[in-house]
Design a protein around this motif. Structure first.
Motif, short mmCIF file in Angstrom:
data_model
loop_
_atom_site.label_atom_id
_atom_site.label_comp_id
_atom_site.label_asym_id
_atom_site.label_seq_id
_atom_site.Cartn_x
_atom_site.Cartn_y
_atom_site.Cartn_z
N PHE A 1 0.83 -1.20 0.00
CA PHE A 1 0.00 0.00 0.00
C PHE A 1 0.86 1.25 0.00
O PHE A 1 0.61 2.19 -0.78
CB PHE A 1 -0.94 0.01 1.21
CG PHE A 1 -1.72 1.28 1.35
CD1 PHE A 1 -2.80 1.52 0.53
CD2 PHE A 1 -1.34 2.24 2.27
CE1 PHE A 1 -3.51 2.71 0.63
CE2 PHE A 1 -2.04 3.42 2.38
CZ PHE A 1 -3.13 3.66 1.56
N PHE A 2 1.86 1.29 0.86
CA PHE A 2 2.71 2.48 0.90
C PHE A 2 3.52 2.63 -0.38
O PHE A 2 3.77 3.75 -0.84
CB PHE A 2 3.62 2.47 2.14
CG PHE A 2 2.88 2.90 3.38
CD1 PHE A 2 2.46 4.21 3.54
CD2 PHE A 2 2.60 1.98 4.38
CE1 PHE A 2 1.78 4.60 4.67
CE2 PHE A 2 1.91 2.37 5.52
CZ PHE A 2 1.50 3.68 5.66
N GLY A 3 3.94 1.53 -0.98
CA GLY A 3 4.63 1.60 -2.28
C GLY A 3 3.72 2.17 -3.36
O GLY A 3 4.12 3.04 -4.14
N TRP A 4 2.47 1.70 -3.39
CA TRP A 4 1.51 2.23 -4.36
C TRP A 4 1.23 3.69 -4.10
O TRP A 4 1.17 4.50 -5.03
CB TRP A 4 0.21 1.42 -4.28
CG TRP A 4 -0.89 2.03 -5.11
CD1 TRP A 4 -1.07 1.90 -6.44
CD2 TRP A 4 -1.91 2.89 -4.62
NE1 TRP A 4 -2.17 2.62 -6.83
CE2 TRP A 4 -2.70 3.25 -5.72
CE3 TRP A 4 -2.24 3.40 -3.36
CZ2 TRP A 4 -3.80 4.08 -5.61
CZ3 TRP A 4 -3.34 4.23 -3.25
CH2 TRP A 4 -4.10 4.56 -4.37
N ALA A 5 1.07 4.09 -2.82
CA ALA A 5 0.80 5.49 -2.48
C ALA A 5 1.97 6.37 -2.88
O ALA A 5 1.78 7.48 -3.42
CB ALA A 5 0.51 5.62 -0.99
N LEU A 6 3.20 5.92 -2.65
CA LEU A 6 4.38 6.69 -3.04
C LEU A 6 4.45 6.82 -4.56
O LEU A 6 4.71 7.92 -5.08
CB LEU A 6 5.64 6.01 -2.50
CG LEU A 6 6.95 6.75 -2.71
CD1 LEU A 6 6.92 8.10 -2.03
CD2 LEU A 6 8.11 5.93 -2.19
N TYR B 1 1.92 6.73 -6.62
CA TYR B 1 0.83 7.63 -6.99
C TYR B 1 1.23 9.08 -6.74
O TYR B 1 1.00 9.96 -7.59
CB TYR B 1 -0.44 7.28 -6.21
CG TYR B 1 -1.60 8.19 -6.51
CD1 TYR B 1 -2.33 8.04 -7.68
CD2 TYR B 1 -1.95 9.21 -5.63
CE1 TYR B 1 -3.40 8.88 -7.97
CE2 TYR B 1 -3.01 10.05 -5.91
CZ TYR B 1 -3.73 9.88 -7.08
OH TYR B 1 -4.78 10.71 -7.36
N LEU B 2 1.82 9.38 -5.58
CA LEU B 2 2.22 10.76 -5.27
C LEU B 2 3.30 11.26 -6.23
O LEU B 2 3.25 12.42 -6.68
CB LEU B 2 2.72 10.84 -3.82
CG LEU B 2 1.63 10.77 -2.74
CD1 LEU B 2 2.27 10.70 -1.36
CD2 LEU B 2 0.69 11.95 -2.84
N THR C 1 3.90 10.24 -9.36
CA THR C 1 3.34 10.48 -10.69
C THR C 1 2.35 11.65 -10.69
O THR C 1 2.22 12.36 -11.67
CB THR C 1 2.64 9.21 -11.22
OG1 THR C 1 1.63 8.80 -10.30
CG2 THR C 1 3.63 8.11 -11.46
N TYR C 2 1.67 11.90 -9.58
CA TYR C 2 0.71 13.01 -9.48
C TYR C 2 1.41 14.36 -9.51
O TYR C 2 0.96 15.30 -10.17
CB TYR C 2 -0.12 12.86 -8.22
CG TYR C 2 -1.13 13.96 -8.02
CD1 TYR C 2 -2.31 13.97 -8.75
CD2 TYR C 2 -0.91 14.96 -7.07
CE1 TYR C 2 -3.24 14.98 -8.57
CE2 TYR C 2 -1.84 15.97 -6.89
CZ TYR C 2 -3.01 15.97 -7.65
OH TYR C 2 -3.93 16.97 -7.46
N PHE C 3 2.54 14.46 -8.77
CA PHE C 3 3.23 15.74 -8.69
C PHE C 3 4.16 15.98 -9.87
O PHE C 3 4.63 17.12 -10.07
CB PHE C 3 4.01 15.86 -7.37
CG PHE C 3 3.09 16.08 -6.21
CD1 PHE C 3 2.29 17.21 -6.11
CD2 PHE C 3 3.01 15.14 -5.19
CE1 PHE C 3 1.45 17.41 -5.04
CE2 PHE C 3 2.16 15.33 -4.10
CZ PHE C 3 1.38 16.47 -4.03
N THR C 4 4.50 14.98 -10.66
CA THR C 4 5.39 15.21 -11.83
C THR C 4 4.59 15.58 -13.07
O THR C 4 5.18 15.92 -14.09
CB THR C 4 6.22 13.94 -12.14
OG1 THR C 4 5.36 12.85 -12.34
CG2 THR C 4 7.20 13.67 -11.02
N ILE C 5 3.31 15.58 -13.03
CA ILE C 5 2.50 15.93 -14.19
C ILE C 5 2.38 17.41 -14.37
O ILE C 5 2.41 18.27 -13.67
CB ILE C 5 1.09 15.30 -14.10
CG1 ILE C 5 1.21 13.79 -14.17
CG2 ILE C 5 0.18 15.80 -15.19
CD1 ILE C 5 -0.08 13.06 -14.06
#
Length: 133
Positions: free
Chosen positions: A119-124, A126-127, A129-133
């Motif tokens: 879960f923490f790997g997926w959350a990291l 996601y964060l 890829t979200y902030f690099t867009i």
């Protein structure tokens, strides 16, 4: 008048019956008088014509304190130093439940750790890829 079968109740390999009764019957087996461990309830029935029937019912008595061992299981193959956690607690009686010491702390299973890390790997991911867009 109809004749009834006679029932003999034995515990383990005793030669003297625990009870001699006429069927049908209900009875209570007080396991507090038996030591903890494996036992066999043997019921022998004799009908009026003299024929016999036998029924054996194995059971386990655990009236003493419950013992929980964490860190080793039955028939495990082990080596080295084993960290063990042992907890023993009484169950009280059938009228009062003893809560103190009756809960055994357990280690967190490995599948929970895998889920948390995943879960923490997926959350990291996601964060990032979200902030690099």
């Amino acid at each position: 008048m109809e004749e009834r079968s006679t029932i003999f109740v034995f515990i383990d390999d005793e030669s003297k019956p625990l009870a001699k009764l006429v069927s049908p019957v209900t009875l209570e087996l007080d396991t507090r008088k038996l030591p903890d461990g494996d036992h066999v309830l043997k019921i022998v029935s004799k009908d009026p014509s003299g024929k016999e029937g036998i029924r054996k019912i194995p059971f386990v008595v655990r009236n003493g304190p419950a013992i929980v061992v964490e860190g080793i299981r039955e028939n495990d193959v082990v080596d080295g130093v084993l960290p063990l956690m042992v907890n023993a607690y009484g169950k009280g009686d059938q009228k009062n439940f003893v809560i103190v010491g009756s809960e055994t702390p357990k280690g967190i299973p490995s599948w929970v750790w895998i889920m948390v890390v995943g879960f923490f790997g997926w959350a990291l991911y996601y964060l990032i890829t979200y902030f690099t867009i």
